[in-house]
Design a protein around this motif. Structure first.
Motif, PDB file in Angstrom:
ATOM      1  N   HIS A  54     -27.576  96.138  45.251  1.00 17.07           N
ATOM      2  CA  HIS A  54     -28.063  96.201  46.961  1.00 17.07           C
ATOM      3  C   HIS A  54     -27.661  94.987  47.504  1.00 17.07           C
ATOM      4  CE1 HIS A  54     -30.958  95.497  50.186  1.00 17.07           C
ATOM      5  NE2 HIS A  54     -30.905  96.871  50.350  1.00 17.07           N
ATOM      6  N   ASP A  55     -27.504  93.639  47.014  1.00 17.75           N
ATOM      7  CA  ASP A  55     -27.012  92.554  47.573  1.00 17.75           C
ATOM      8  C   ASP A  55     -25.501  92.482  47.865  1.00 17.75           C
ATOM      9  OD1 ASP A  55     -29.681  91.374  47.425  1.00 17.75           O
ATOM     10  OD2 ASP A  55     -29.377  90.229  45.857  1.00 17.75           O
ATOM     11  N   LEU A  56     -24.828  93.093  46.850  1.00 15.08           N
ATOM     12  CA  LEU A  56     -23.456  93.135  47.159  1.00 15.08           C
ATOM     13  C   LEU A  56     -23.267  94.253  48.259  1.00 15.08           C
ATOM     14  CD1 LEU A  56     -20.696  92.566  46.242  1.00 15.08           C
ATOM     15  CD2 LEU A  56     -20.735  94.397  44.703  1.00 15.08           C
ATOM     16  N   TYR A  63     -19.286  91.110  55.467  1.00 17.90           N
ATOM     17  CA  TYR A  63     -18.182  90.187  55.603  1.00 17.90           C
ATOM     18  C   TYR A  63     -16.877  91.205  55.400  1.00 17.90           C
ATOM     19  CZ  TYR A  63     -21.474  86.259  54.420  1.00 17.90           C
ATOM     20  OH  TYR A  63     -22.157  85.692  54.508  1.00 17.90           O
ATOM     21  N   GLY A  64     -16.817  92.307  54.757  1.00 21.00           N
ATOM     22  CA  GLY A  64     -15.845  93.401  54.727  1.00 21.00           C
ATOM     23  C   GLY A  64     -15.643  93.760  55.995  1.00 21.00           C
ATOM     24  N   GLY A  65     -16.686  93.877  56.822  1.00 23.11           N
ATOM     25  CA  GLY A  65     -16.511  94.331  58.614  1.00 23.11           C
ATOM     26  C   GLY A  65     -15.771  93.321  59.259  1.00 23.11           C
ATOM     27  N   ALA A  67     -13.653  90.972  58.047  1.00 20.40           N
ATOM     28  CA  ALA A  67     -11.940  91.288  57.630  1.00 20.40           C
ATOM     29  C   ALA A  67     -11.560  92.197  58.202  1.00 20.40           C
ATOM     30  CB  ALA A  67     -12.108  91.071  56.126  1.00 20.40           C
ATOM     31  N   ARG A  68     -11.967  93.572  58.291  1.00 23.63           N
ATOM     32  CA  ARG A  68     -11.553  94.668  58.833  1.00 23.63           C
ATOM     33  C   ARG A  68     -11.286  94.388  60.563  1.00 23.63           C
ATOM     34  NH1 ARG A  68     -13.600  98.201  61.716  1.00 23.63           N
ATOM     35  NH2 ARG A  68     -15.867  97.865  61.141  1.00 23.63           N
ATOM     36  N   VAL A  69     -12.252  94.102  61.012  1.00 30.95           N
ATOM     37  CA  VAL A  69     -11.907  93.661  62.465  1.00 30.95           C
ATOM     38  C   VAL A  69     -10.897  92.651  62.651  1.00 30.95           C
ATOM     39  CG1 VAL A  69     -13.141  93.088  64.565  1.00 30.95           C
ATOM     40  CG2 VAL A  69     -14.363  94.416  62.921  1.00 30.95           C
ATOM     41  N   ALA A  70     -11.080  91.651  62.244  1.00 30.70           N
ATOM     42  CA  ALA A  70      -9.934  90.642  62.332  1.00 30.70           C
ATOM     43  C   ALA A  70      -8.513  91.092  62.005  1.00 30.70           C
ATOM     44  CB  ALA A  70     -10.131  89.254  61.621  1.00 30.70           C
ATOM     45  N   SER A  71      -8.338  91.832  60.810  1.00 32.84           N
ATOM     46  CA  SER A  71      -6.931  92.276  60.455  1.00 32.84           C
ATOM     47  C   SER A  71      -6.685  93.257  61.507  1.00 32.84           C
ATOM     48  CB  SER A  71      -7.147  92.856  59.186  1.00 32.84           C
ATOM     49  OG  SER A  71      -7.641  91.944  58.134  1.00 32.84           O
ATOM     50  N   ALA A  72      -7.624  94.282  61.852  1.00 35.98           N
ATOM     51  CA  ALA A  72      -7.063  95.506  62.918  1.00 35.98           C
ATOM     52  C   ALA A  72      -6.640  94.732  64.104  1.00 35.98           C
ATOM     53  CB  ALA A  72      -8.254  96.246  62.980  1.00 35.98           C
ATOM     54  N   ALA A  73      -7.250  93.464  64.530  1.00 35.82           N
ATOM     55  CA  ALA A  73      -7.095  92.681  65.782  1.00 35.82           C
ATOM     56  C   ALA A  73      -5.585  92.347  65.593  1.00 35.82           C
ATOM     57  CB  ALA A  73      -7.991  91.783  66.149  1.00 35.82           C
ATOM     58  N   ALA A  74      -5.427  91.543  64.447  1.00 39.07           N
ATOM     59  CA  ALA A  74      -4.000  91.031  64.110  1.00 39.07           C
ATOM     60  C   ALA A  74      -3.067  91.886  64.274  1.00 39.07           C
ATOM     61  CB  ALA A  74      -4.182  90.180  62.933  1.00 39.07           C
ATOM     62  N   ALA A  75      -3.309  93.238  63.635  1.00 41.61           N
ATOM     63  CA  ALA A  75      -2.212  94.050  63.610  1.00 41.61           C
ATOM     64  C   ALA A  75      -1.807  94.602  65.107  1.00 41.61           C
ATOM     65  CB  ALA A  75      -2.758  95.225  62.763  1.00 41.61           C
ATOM     66  N   ARG A  95      -6.174 100.831  54.341  1.00 39.23           N
ATOM     67  CA  ARG A  95      -6.513 100.667  52.855  1.00 39.23           C
ATOM     68  C   ARG A  95      -7.575 100.065  52.491  1.00 39.23           C
ATOM     69  NH1 ARG A  95      -5.631 104.402  50.061  1.00 39.23           N
ATOM     70  NH2 ARG A  95      -5.376 102.959  48.254  1.00 39.23           N
ATOM     71  N   TRP A  96      -7.587  98.794  53.089  1.00 39.02           N
ATOM     72  CA  TRP A  96      -9.001  97.989  53.071  1.00 39.02           C
ATOM     73  C   TRP A  96     -10.189  98.603  53.304  1.00 39.02           C
ATOM     74  CZ3 TRP A  96     -10.430  93.505  51.158  1.00 39.02           C
ATOM     75  CH2 TRP A  96     -11.742  92.938  51.764  1.00 39.02           C
ATOM     76  N   SER A  97     -10.259  99.440  54.426  1.00 32.21           N
ATOM     77  CA  SER A  97     -11.436 100.136  54.996  1.00 32.21           C
ATOM     78  C   SER A  97     -11.788 101.128  53.849  1.00 32.21           C
ATOM     79  CB  SER A  97     -11.164 100.883  56.202  1.00 32.21           C
ATOM     80  OG  SER A  97     -11.081  99.834  57.254  1.00 32.21           O
ATOM     81  N   ALA A  98     -10.682 101.892  53.427  1.00 34.15           N
ATOM     82  CA  ALA A  98     -10.992 103.022  52.532  1.00 34.15           C
ATOM     83  C   ALA A  98     -11.684 102.251  51.309  1.00 34.15           C
ATOM     84  CB  ALA A  98      -9.841 103.674  52.062  1.00 34.15           C
TER      85      ALA A  98
END
Length: 148
Positions: A54-56, A63-65, A67-75, A95-98
């Motif tokens: 649950h904690d994970l 944190y995964g969100g 990273a996804r938002v920052a990577s999408a913005a950079a892309a 791929r990260w999102s999947a």
């Protein structure tokens, strides 16, 4: 286990050319008593696993969100400037999102299954207790009829 120790074990196993399965156990001097037994996991053990899952789930969602938002913005920025790297980073973000969804689904499944298992055991215990007490009550009735 250190990497070289792992490599030594692999080499040793390859040299023996063994295709048989080997089940390992603790030596007697390290807590094993040489007897066969059932795997035992207490409620505290299961609760700890469920809490960790649950904690994970909670932490990785946050944190995964990010990273996804920052990577999408950079892309998007790189693609907008005509860099081919932008498309590659966009692919990595997809791929990260999947992979993130797969991990989150697994964590949720573990946590939910352990919660369900705990509740089911409580229900089973209650049912067994009720059944056993009913049998005891029935036995008393037969004993009364026999004059015991």
């Amino acid at each position: 286990m250190a990497w070289d120790e792992w490599e030594q074990l692999k080499s040793k196993a390859a040299e023996s050319h063994s295709t048989q399965m080997q089940l390992n156990q603790y030596p007697v001097d390290q807590g094993g008593d040489g007897t066969q037994g059932d795997l035992v996991a207490g409620h505290q053990d299961l609760e700890a696993v469920g809490k960790a899952a649950h904690d994970l789930f909670e932490s990785f969602t946050l944190y995964g969100g990010h990273a996804r938002v920052a990577s999408a913005a950079a892309a998007g920025g790189l693609k907008g400037e005509g860099f081919a790297l932008g498309a590659a980073l966009d692919h990595v973000t997809e791929r990260w999102s999947a992979q993130t969804r797969t991990l989150l689904d697994a964590c949720a499944h573990i946590s939910n299954h352990l919660r369900f298992t705990k509740n089911q055991h409580v229900a089973d215990d209650s049912y067994i207790s009720g059944t056993v007490s009913s049998i005891a009550l029935l036995d008393e009735g037969f004993d009364d009829r026999k004059g015991h």
